[in-house]
Write an enzyme that holds these catalytic residues in place. Sequence first.
Site, PDB file in Angstrom:
ATOM      1  N   VAL A 167       0.809  -1.219   0.000  1.00 49.80           N
ATOM      2  CA  VAL A 167       0.000   0.000   0.000  1.00 49.80           C
ATOM      3  C   VAL A 167       0.841   1.267   0.000  1.00 49.80           C
ATOM      4  O   VAL A 167       0.308   2.358  -0.204  1.00 49.80           O
ATOM      5  CB  VAL A 167      -0.960   0.022   1.206  1.00 49.80           C
ATOM      6  CG1 VAL A 167      -1.951  -1.129   1.116  1.00 49.80           C
ATOM      7  CG2 VAL A 167      -0.193  -0.026   2.529  1.00 49.80           C
ATOM      8  N   ASP A 168       2.149   1.135   0.219  1.00 47.47           N
ATOM      9  CA  ASP A 168       3.028   2.313   0.187  1.00 47.47           C
ATOM     10  C   ASP A 168       4.248   2.016  -0.671  1.00 47.47           C
ATOM     11  O   ASP A 168       5.388   2.198  -0.233  1.00 47.47           O
ATOM     12  CB  ASP A 168       3.438   2.704   1.611  1.00 47.47           C
ATOM     13  CG  ASP A 168       4.119   4.068   1.655  1.00 47.47           C
ATOM     14  OD1 ASP A 168       3.927   4.865   0.716  1.00 47.47           O
ATOM     15  OD2 ASP A 168       4.842   4.340   2.634  1.00 47.47           O
ATOM     16  N   LEU A 169       4.005   1.580  -1.885  1.00 44.05           N
ATOM     17  CA  LEU A 169       5.108   1.284  -2.800  1.00 44.05           C
ATOM     18  C   LEU A 169       5.696   2.604  -3.286  1.00 44.05           C
ATOM     19  O   LEU A 169       5.092   3.309  -4.102  1.00 44.05           O
ATOM     20  CB  LEU A 169       4.608   0.448  -3.981  1.00 44.05           C
ATOM     21  CG  LEU A 169       5.703  -0.051  -4.933  1.00 44.05           C
ATOM     22  CD1 LEU A 169       6.653  -1.003  -4.212  1.00 44.05           C
ATOM     23  CD2 LEU A 169       5.097  -0.734  -6.151  1.00 44.05           C
ATOM     24  N   ASN A 170       6.852   2.948  -2.775  1.00 44.79           N
ATOM     25  CA  ASN A 170       7.501   4.194  -3.185  1.00 44.79           C
ATOM     26  C   ASN A 170       8.996   3.971  -3.339  1.00 44.79           C
ATOM     27  O   ASN A 170       9.521   2.890  -3.035  1.00 44.79           O
ATOM     28  CB  ASN A 170       7.207   5.324  -2.184  1.00 44.79           C
ATOM     29  CG  ASN A 170       7.769   5.067  -0.811  1.00 44.79           C
ATOM     30  OD1 ASN A 170       8.990   4.981  -0.627  1.00 44.79           O
ATOM     31  ND2 ASN A 170       6.893   4.922   0.183  1.00 44.79           N
TER      32      ASN A 170
ATOM     33  N   ASN B 212      11.006   2.649  -0.352  1.00 41.61           N
ATOM     34  CA  ASN B 212      10.724   1.309   0.163  1.00 41.61           C
ATOM     35  C   ASN B 212      11.263   0.209  -0.745  1.00 41.61           C
ATOM     36  O   ASN B 212      11.011  -0.970  -0.505  1.00 41.61           O
ATOM     37  CB  ASN B 212       9.224   1.120   0.379  1.00 41.61           C
ATOM     38  CG  ASN B 212       8.738   1.855   1.604  1.00 41.61           C
ATOM     39  OD1 ASN B 212       9.524   2.165   2.500  1.00 41.61           O
ATOM     40  ND2 ASN B 212       7.454   2.155   1.662  1.00 41.61           N
TER      41      ASN B 212
END
Length: 245
Positions: free
Chosen positions: A177-180, A183
């Site tokens: 949900v926080d693929l950046n 990460n």
Amino acid sequence: MRLATYQTRKTCILYDAERLCDAQGSPRIAPEHFEPDHWRTRGAVLGEAPGRGSSVFIDPADLSTDNAWVLRPYLRGGMAAKVSRKHYLWTGLERTRAFREMRLLAELYLQKLPVPRPVGACITRTQLAWTGALITVRIPQARTLADRVMESSADTALLERVGSVIRRFHEVGLDHVDLNARNLLIDAKDNVWLIDLDRCRLRSPGRWQSANLARLGRSLARFDRASDMVMADIQLGYRNLPSTP
């Protein structure tokens, strides 16, 4: 890897019993090991992870042969932080973000996917709330994809590898949900790793897969003017068959 729990009156630890039990089968990890100050007072803090909350790198020499661990307390952000920075509503032990992330990491690690090896998760319950932290093995000599992109050292082959690794995770149903760009880590051999699986879950295929990639694209736009070209290479790697471990 074999997960086990260790419980005291106020705390519960889910940990890798395969590595953290003594000869009698008793756990060698305790609640204080999940407190950054415990390591600071012993001079065992190796550094901190900028841009990833309050994560600290620690030397676990007394507990493990690993070169370093990453200790990450669970902290709220945004408007919720104004109510409480570190307390979360209690809805059950297995529903805490710490235990869910620990079990997810273990499952992916056992499938030989490139995630940090989980060490343990600790929950402390206070009336109707909980606080917690997670420890994982530190990936040596790793830098973020954001750093590599900003210094123009992410070539086409590396970016395609990033896309291929993301595809591997999507193949097993991981919705990050926080693929950046912070990460995704790149080690000294240009291997790609995925970190920070808080609130992530395994799902059936759906629109979330394209949403993950769109989020990564927005993240890259903050670090590189040519983010469209970077994402094009990542998308190319993603469309290819998943890379082998």
